[in-house]
Design a protein around this motif. Structure first.
Motif, PDB file in Angstrom:
ATOM      1  N   VAL A 162       3.782 -15.996   4.953  1.00 40.69           N
ATOM      2  CA  VAL A 162       5.073 -15.579   5.502  1.00 40.69           C
ATOM      3  C   VAL A 162       5.812 -14.730   4.478  1.00 40.69           C
ATOM      4  CG1 VAL A 162       7.323 -16.358   6.289  1.00 40.69           C
ATOM      5  CG2 VAL A 162       5.256 -17.565   7.006  1.00 40.69           C
ATOM      6  N   LEU A 163       5.863 -15.258   3.263  1.00 37.56           N
ATOM      7  CA  LEU A 163       6.566 -14.534   2.210  1.00 37.56           C
ATOM      8  C   LEU A 163       5.946 -13.166   1.989  1.00 37.56           C
ATOM      9  CD1 LEU A 163       7.440 -17.076  -0.574  1.00 37.56           C
ATOM     10  CD2 LEU A 163       8.986 -15.604   0.719  1.00 37.56           C
ATOM     11  N   ARG A 164       4.651 -13.149   2.035  1.00 35.68           N
ATOM     12  CA  ARG A 164       3.962 -11.903   1.767  1.00 35.68           C
ATOM     13  C   ARG A 164       4.311 -10.868   2.831  1.00 35.68           C
ATOM     14  NH1 ARG A 164      -2.332 -10.570   2.261  1.00 35.68           N
ATOM     15  NH2 ARG A 164      -2.066  -8.396   1.701  1.00 35.68           N
ATOM     16  N   GLY A 165       4.299 -11.330   4.081  1.00 34.12           N
ATOM     17  CA  GLY A 165       4.644 -10.424   5.161  1.00 34.12           C
ATOM     18  C   GLY A 165       6.052  -9.880   4.995  1.00 34.12           C
ATOM     19  N   ARG A 166       6.878 -10.683   4.417  1.00 41.37           N
ATOM     20  CA  ARG A 166       8.263 -10.309   4.251  1.00 41.37           C
ATOM     21  C   ARG A 166       8.449  -9.302   3.120  1.00 41.37           C
ATOM     22  NH1 ARG A 166      12.166 -14.299   5.153  1.00 41.37           N
ATOM     23  NH2 ARG A 166      14.209 -13.327   4.933  1.00 41.37           N
ATOM     24  N   PHE A 167       7.795  -9.549   2.011  1.00 42.31           N
ATOM     25  CA  PHE A 167       8.121  -8.769   0.823  1.00 42.31           C
ATOM     26  C   PHE A 167       7.099  -7.707   0.441  1.00 42.31           C
ATOM     27  CE2 PHE A 167      10.501 -12.724   0.148  1.00 42.31           C
ATOM     28  CZ  PHE A 167      11.769 -12.176   0.084  1.00 42.31           C
ATOM     29  N   VAL A 168       5.890  -7.884   0.856  1.00 42.12           N
ATOM     30  CA  VAL A 168       4.901  -6.889   0.467  1.00 42.12           C
ATOM     31  C   VAL A 168       4.894  -5.797   1.521  1.00 42.12           C
ATOM     32  CG1 VAL A 168       2.486  -6.471  -0.052  1.00 42.12           C
ATOM     33  CG2 VAL A 168       3.535  -8.632  -0.687  1.00 42.12           C
ATOM     34  N   PRO A 169       5.141  -4.579   1.146  1.00 43.72           N
ATOM     35  CA  PRO A 169       5.177  -3.500   2.117  1.00 43.72           C
ATOM     36  C   PRO A 169       3.830  -3.328   2.801  1.00 43.72           C
ATOM     37  CG  PRO A 169       5.218  -2.646  -0.117  1.00 43.72           C
ATOM     38  CD  PRO A 169       5.366  -4.124  -0.218  1.00 43.72           C
ATOM     39  N   ALA A 170       3.870  -2.802   4.011  1.00 39.46           N
ATOM     40  CA  ALA A 170       2.686  -2.743   4.845  1.00 39.46           C
ATOM     41  C   ALA A 170       1.479  -2.132   4.148  1.00 39.46           C
ATOM     42  CB  ALA A 170       3.024  -1.965   6.106  1.00 39.46           C
ATOM     43  N   SER A 171       1.691  -1.020   3.488  1.00 37.03           N
ATOM     44  CA  SER A 171       0.519  -0.314   2.971  1.00 37.03           C
ATOM     45  C   SER A 171       0.181  -0.690   1.537  1.00 37.03           C
ATOM     46  CB  SER A 171       0.762   1.192   3.062  1.00 37.03           C
ATOM     47  OG  SER A 171       1.853   1.541   2.245  1.00 37.03           O
ATOM     48  N   PHE A 172       0.833  -1.726   1.010  1.00 42.94           N
ATOM     49  CA  PHE A 172       0.589  -2.078  -0.389  1.00 42.94           C
ATOM     50  C   PHE A 172      -0.865  -2.496  -0.575  1.00 42.94           C
ATOM     51  CE2 PHE A 172       1.049  -3.859  -4.511  1.00 42.94           C
ATOM     52  CZ  PHE A 172       2.184  -3.240  -5.030  1.00 42.94           C
TER      53      PHE A 172
ATOM     54  N   GLY B 199      -4.844   0.771  -3.929  1.00 44.18           N
ATOM     55  CA  GLY B 199      -4.629   0.369  -5.309  1.00 44.18           C
ATOM     56  C   GLY B 199      -3.398  -0.499  -5.343  1.00 44.18           C
ATOM     57  N   HIS B 200      -2.931  -0.810  -6.564  1.00 41.50           N
ATOM     58  CA  HIS B 200      -1.785  -1.702  -6.658  1.00 41.50           C
ATOM     59  C   HIS B 200      -0.498  -0.911  -6.447  1.00 41.50           C
ATOM     60  CE1 HIS B 200       0.348  -5.272  -7.795  1.00 41.50           C
ATOM     61  NE2 HIS B 200       1.051  -4.604  -8.671  1.00 41.50           N
ATOM     62  N   TYR B 201      -0.367  -0.298  -5.270  1.00 39.62           N
ATOM     63  CA  TYR B 201       0.861   0.412  -4.949  1.00 39.62           C
ATOM     64  C   TYR B 201       0.919   0.624  -3.448  1.00 39.62           C
ATOM     65  CZ  TYR B 201      -2.338   4.436  -4.872  1.00 39.62           C
ATOM     66  OH  TYR B 201      -3.363   5.286  -4.622  1.00 39.62           O
ATOM     67  N   ARG B 202       2.058   1.125  -2.990  1.00 37.34           N
ATOM     68  CA  ARG B 202       2.282   1.325  -1.576  1.00 37.34           C
ATOM     69  C   ARG B 202       1.680   2.682  -1.202  1.00 37.34           C
ATOM     70  NH1 ARG B 202       6.974   2.712   1.607  1.00 37.34           N
ATOM     71  NH2 ARG B 202       7.669   3.836  -0.227  1.00 37.34           N
ATOM     72  N   ALA B 203       0.616   2.696  -0.418  1.00 39.80           N
ATOM     73  CA  ALA B 203      -0.069   3.951  -0.123  1.00 39.80           C
ATOM     74  C   ALA B 203       0.861   4.937   0.571  1.00 39.80           C
ATOM     75  CB  ALA B 203      -1.302   3.681   0.730  1.00 39.80           C
ATOM     76  N   ASP B 204       1.808   4.439   1.353  1.00 38.46           N
ATOM     77  CA  ASP B 204       2.738   5.333   2.050  1.00 38.46           C
ATOM     78  C   ASP B 204       3.571   6.168   1.085  1.00 38.46           C
ATOM     79  OD1 ASP B 204       1.804   4.307   4.328  1.00 38.46           O
ATOM     80  OD2 ASP B 204       3.584   3.114   4.840  1.00 38.46           O
TER      81      ASP B 204
ATOM     82  N   GLY C 122       4.990  -2.321  -9.404  1.00 41.13           N
ATOM     83  CA  GLY C 122       3.979  -1.441  -8.803  1.00 41.13           C
ATOM     84  C   GLY C 122       4.597  -0.208  -8.170  1.00 41.13           C
ATOM     85  N   ALA C 123       5.736   0.248  -8.709  1.00 41.79           N
ATOM     86  CA  ALA C 123       6.398   1.415  -8.125  1.00 41.79           C
ATOM     87  C   ALA C 123       5.914   2.702  -8.761  1.00 41.79           C
ATOM     88  CB  ALA C 123       7.904   1.303  -8.272  1.00 41.79           C
ATOM     89  N   THR C 124       5.169   2.614  -9.839  1.00 40.29           N
ATOM     90  CA  THR C 124       4.586   3.826 -10.397  1.00 40.29           C
ATOM     91  C   THR C 124       3.101   3.583 -10.524  1.00 40.29           C
ATOM     92  OG1 THR C 124       4.785   5.542 -12.080  1.00 40.29           O
ATOM     93  CG2 THR C 124       5.013   3.280 -12.844  1.00 40.29           C
ATOM     94  N   PHE C 125       2.347   4.573 -10.159  1.00 42.58           N
ATOM     95  CA  PHE C 125       0.925   4.328  -9.949  1.00 42.58           C
ATOM     96  C   PHE C 125       0.164   5.638 -10.051  1.00 42.58           C
ATOM     97  CE2 PHE C 125       3.190   5.169  -6.046  1.00 42.58           C
ATOM     98  CZ  PHE C 125       2.433   6.167  -5.456  1.00 42.58           C
ATOM     99  N   LYS C 126      -1.146   5.514 -10.153  1.00 43.25           N
ATOM    100  CA  LYS C 126      -1.987   6.705 -10.239  1.00 43.25           C
ATOM    101  C   LYS C 126      -2.726   6.866  -8.921  1.00 43.25           C
ATOM    102  CE  LYS C 126      -5.831   6.985 -12.586  1.00 43.25           C
ATOM    103  NZ  LYS C 126      -6.700   6.660 -13.689  1.00 43.25           N
ATOM    104  N   THR C 127      -2.632   8.057  -8.337  1.00 46.64           N
ATOM    105  CA  THR C 127      -3.313   8.286  -7.062  1.00 46.64           C
ATOM    106  C   THR C 127      -4.804   8.503  -7.295  1.00 46.64           C
ATOM    107  OG1 THR C 127      -3.035  10.651  -7.214  1.00 46.64           O
ATOM    108  CG2 THR C 127      -1.270   9.438  -6.135  1.00 46.64           C
ATOM    109  N   ASP C 128      -5.550   8.573  -6.198  1.00 51.15           N
ATOM    110  CA  ASP C 128      -6.989   8.806  -6.308  1.00 51.15           C
ATOM    111  C   ASP C 128      -7.301  10.139  -6.963  1.00 51.15           C
ATOM    112  OD1 ASP C 128      -7.445   6.461  -5.090  1.00 51.15           O
ATOM    113  OD2 ASP C 128      -7.756   7.323  -3.076  1.00 51.15           O
ATOM    114  N   ASP C 129      -6.377  11.107  -6.798  1.00 55.34           N
ATOM    115  CA  ASP C 129      -6.645  12.403  -7.422  1.00 55.34           C
ATOM    116  C   ASP C 129      -6.069  12.500  -8.829  1.00 55.34           C
ATOM    117  OD1 ASP C 129      -4.230  12.407  -6.049  1.00 55.34           O
ATOM    118  OD2 ASP C 129      -4.903  13.897  -4.578  1.00 55.34           O
TER     119      ASP C 129
END
Lengths: 225, 261
Positions: free
Chosen positions: A4-14, A18-23, B149-156
């Motif tokens: 539940v917590l994860r759904g709340r706080f972790v953004p959808a594309s995280f 990699g360890h970041y929000r793909a969006d 995790g707000a700064t990161f390296k992209t695939d490229d």
């Protein structure tokens, strides 16, 4: 609970890539353009493009001088790019002499290089090849021209003080130009009541070196006070 | 950061999965975020860069820079960087080595308006300009320290900031050995050069490269065989800034003077 917590706080594309929000990558990539790139400009301005591509300025992109112009390329009617016509910062930011600049890069000393005239009067910005040095006085009177070029009189044309006929250049000794003969000549600019630009220094002709010609004290091509 | 070497052996996938299954409270992420990314970066430097399709880099020919500042100007205009003189994604430094060996470095307003004549013009052994920007490290210390995790390296290979997630803690600004990051006063989030990610992903050049009049800046893909960047890499010996830090920059300099830091 954890889910539940994860759904709340972790953004959808995280974590998708990699360890970041793909969006976030798309957000950054969607930033609007300000510089269109010269390839876009020359689609419409082919003559400027063609001229520049063969000139000394072939590596200087259009928007270096005209400013970011993607908006203009999108909407040519209502957005006009800058046109830096006046003598000054634009050309000099690249061409004013600075010792760290690589040797061989064409540089001028602004103060001495054809002062007060717009650069584009002599150099086409899209093909700045220097004009042929004009059939000027400096070809034969180089010493005087050089002296004058670093003097307070640098802005004065030779012809202001010598009316040299064209024949003088072909046959100098037979057609000697005139030289000033009277104090009043210099007074035309320097007397108290002369009709000349305000920044020219003034003297009172009646009590300033009154018994001599001005050039007995001041060298006319390099006057000093 | 503690124990980076240990993470190299740590299987990355598993580690990330674990991280994500933990509740995402700030405290936990503060501890684990950096660890997870430490392993990410380490792995990238071992293999990723050779397999990724596009991998961006920049070459800078110091001997061609004329210090006109057009790159600084264009960067600010393109990326809406605050005009005040302390915010730069790229800037130009002037190095002057005096006759007695003393080195002075200046960068008035980042060089955006060019440079005035030197004061000690007679006393110059050599002098030159050095453009600087984010080095897009392959092993980026800023990414390692980001707690969220707000700064990161992209695939490229480009290091970016997620401004929606940045909490403005400034760790990354402190961690960057190149002084390439700033806190945007309008959003209170960290910001820096993106290699003009929005341009390069459309096949355009970064704004600074577009306007560089002498070709001092060369942009390209490190993996492409025939590109101006690869040609530069073949024909000249390249250096990076602060190599001892093992940040593995992807901004390479040619003809770099030993005095440049």
């Amino acid at each position: 609970m954890l889910l539940v917590l994860r759904g709340r706080f972790v953004p959808a594309s995280f974590g998708e890539t990699g360890h970041y929000r793909a969006d976030a990558v798309d957000v950054v990539a969607a930033q609007p353009l300000r510089y269109a790139g010269w390839q876009v400009c020359v689609e419409c301005h082919d003559s400027e493009g063609a001229m520049k591509s063969r000139s000394f300025h072939r590596t200087v992109s259009c928007e270096v001088c005209h400013g970011p112009a993607a908006a203009h390329a999108e909407d040519v009617e209502s957005q006009t790019p800058l046109i830096p016509r006046e003598r000054g910062a634009e050309c000099l930011s690249c061409h004013e002499y600075l010792s760290p600049r690589p040797t061989g890069f064409p540089q001028i000393i602004e103060r001495l290089h054809n002062p007060l005239q717009a650069c584009i009067g002599c150099h086409d910005p899209h093909d700045p090849t220097p004009p042929e040095v004009p059939e000027s006085c400096s070809a034969c009177h180089a010493q005087i021209a050089r002296t004058k070029a670093v003097s307070h009189h640098l802005t004065l044309e030779c012809e202001t003080c010598h009316d040299a006929r064209a024949e003088h250049r072909e046959n100098p000794r037979s057609f000697l130009p005139r030289k000033p003969t009277a104090r009043e000549f210099c007074g035309g600019c320097h007397s108290e009541n002369a009709d000349s630009p305000a920044d020219i220094p003034r003297v009172d002709l009646r009590d300033h070196g009154e018994r001599y010609l001005c050039w007995q004290c001041h060298y006319p091509h390099h006057p000093e006070s | 950061m503690a124990g980076q070497h240990d993470e190299r052996q740590f299987p990355r996938r598993e580690f990330l999965v674990k991280t994500l299954q933990l509740p995402c409270s700030a405290a936990v992420v503060t501890v684990l975020g950096p660890l997870a990314l430490g392993s990410d970066a380490a792995e990238a430097s071992q293999g990723d860069s050779k397999t990724a399709e596009r991998y961006f880099g920049m070459g800078i020919q110091v001997d061609k820079c004329i210090g006109c500042g057009k790159c600084v100007e264009a960067c600010k205009a393109e990326n809406d960087v605050p005009r005040e003189p302390f915010y730069f994604r790229t800037w130009v430094e002037r190095y002057v080595i005096h006759n007695d060996g003393e080195v002075s470095v200046d960068s008035p307003e980042g060089g955006i308006r060019g440079f005035p004549r030197e004061e000690r013009e007679g006393d110059v052994l050599r002098s030159f300009f050095v453009p600087k920007l984010c080095n897009q490290c392959d092993n980026p210390p800023c990414v390692q320290v980001c707690p969220v995790g707000a700064t990161f390296k992209t695939d490229d290979g480009v290091v970016l900031v997620d401004s929606d997630y940045c909490i403005g803690c400034r760790y990354c600004i402190q961690a960057c050995p190149y002084g390439a990051r700033y806190l945007d006063p309008r959003t209170n989030t960290a910001d820096k050069c993106t290699f003009c990610y929005h341009r390069i992903t459309q096949g355009l050049l970064p704004a600074c490269v577009e306007v560089c009049p002498t070709g001092a800046r060369i942009f390209g893909e490190l993996n492409a065989l025939a590109s101006p960047l690869r040609r530069l890499m073949r024909k000249s010996s390249l250096q990076v800034l602060k190599p001892a830090l093992n940040t593995e920059p992807k901004v390479f300099y040619s003809e770099l003077d030993g005095e440049v830091r």
